[in-house]
Design an enzyme around this catalytic site. Sequence first.
Site, short mmCIF file in Angstrom:
data_model
loop_
_atom_site.label_atom_id
_atom_site.label_comp_id
_atom_site.label_asym_id
_atom_site.label_seq_id
_atom_site.Cartn_x
_atom_site.Cartn_y
_atom_site.Cartn_z
N GLU A 33 -15.92 -1.35 11.47
CA GLU A 33 -16.55 -0.55 12.51
C GLU A 33 -15.51 0.13 13.43
O GLU A 33 -15.76 1.23 13.93
CB GLU A 33 -17.45 -1.49 13.30
N HIS A 35 -12.57 1.41 12.57
CA HIS A 35 -12.16 2.65 11.91
C HIS A 35 -13.28 3.70 12.02
O HIS A 35 -13.01 4.87 12.26
CB HIS A 35 -11.88 2.40 10.43
N GLY A 146 -6.15 4.35 17.24
CA GLY A 146 -6.81 3.33 18.05
C GLY A 146 -5.87 2.67 19.04
O GLY A 146 -4.69 2.45 18.75
N ASP A 149 -3.73 -0.64 18.28
CA ASP A 149 -2.29 -0.57 18.00
C ASP A 149 -1.67 0.33 19.07
O ASP A 149 -1.24 1.45 18.79
CB ASP A 149 -2.05 -0.03 16.59
#
Length: 281
Positions: A33, A35, A146, A149
């Site tokens: 989810e 990604h 994201g 990271d």
Amino acid sequence: MEHIRSIEELARWKSEGREKKLGFVPTMGALHEGHLSLVRLSQSKCDRTLVSIYVNPTQFNKAEDLEKYPNTLEEDLRALDAQGCDAVFLPDAAMLYPDGLEARSFDFEGLDRYMEGEGRPGHFEGMATVVTRFFDLIKPDCAIFGEKDYQQLSIIKQVVAKERWPVEIVPAAISREPDGLAMSSRNMRLTAYEREDAAQIFSRLQSAISKLNSQESTPETFETACIKALNAVPTINVEYVRCCDALTLQPLDQFDASRSSRVFAAVQCGKVRLIDNLPLF
Ligand code: AMP
């Protein structure tokens, strides 16, 4: 959804929608989810979205991690199709590394000095090499990364600014499971006990932040308290907990509520290495 497996197919697909704003989401597959939230963010900003799935060998410093990386290609393609993604790019090493599997060298100006840069030598060079190669082939208008990271996102922003890549880097908030665990392809490797313990990474950091008094605590006492709280969870072993400036990623000497800062953590949960980060101020 178009499946693109060669540079010629990519060029053809690109030429069909030349005037459309293109959003790019690089991934290593084993999609979840988190990604898909990046795909949705791209769709909200752009006319077309291209997702790449490629497990990049040059960013793995342990051969074992590369070998163990999950591959769920059939499910990934179904999930992207269901999400209304326009195309998926499935390159091989020869396309991305025509001169051999070598990472370029970069000067990340200290952004890579701590946290993931300490324990994973060469990781960010490998990542930045493949991402800039993708930018060169795809020439996206936007690329979504994201905050899971966070250090990777900061480094990509720096490379794009320094090398003047004409692409807007769009950050996406961390997607979490209902119990707070940051979604990750690695979570599927946790046993049932470890999965339960893994939720404590978020909840114990969150609880430490809620008790944080910037006048009385120092980053050092705060980090020590977090390490103690996390190591008290049976299957967790802390690798690091660090409070850093959110822009420079340098460790904080003292807390300053007027400066944007975050706490970063990496732990072993059983045999699985997990990372997370949360805003402090
Ligand atoms: P990966 O496939 O692990 O290389 O991740 C591909 C992209 O998805 C990166 O930009 C990650 O930061 C992002 N990502 C992975 N997990 C999450 C998450 N839980 N929330 C938000 N973004 C994520």
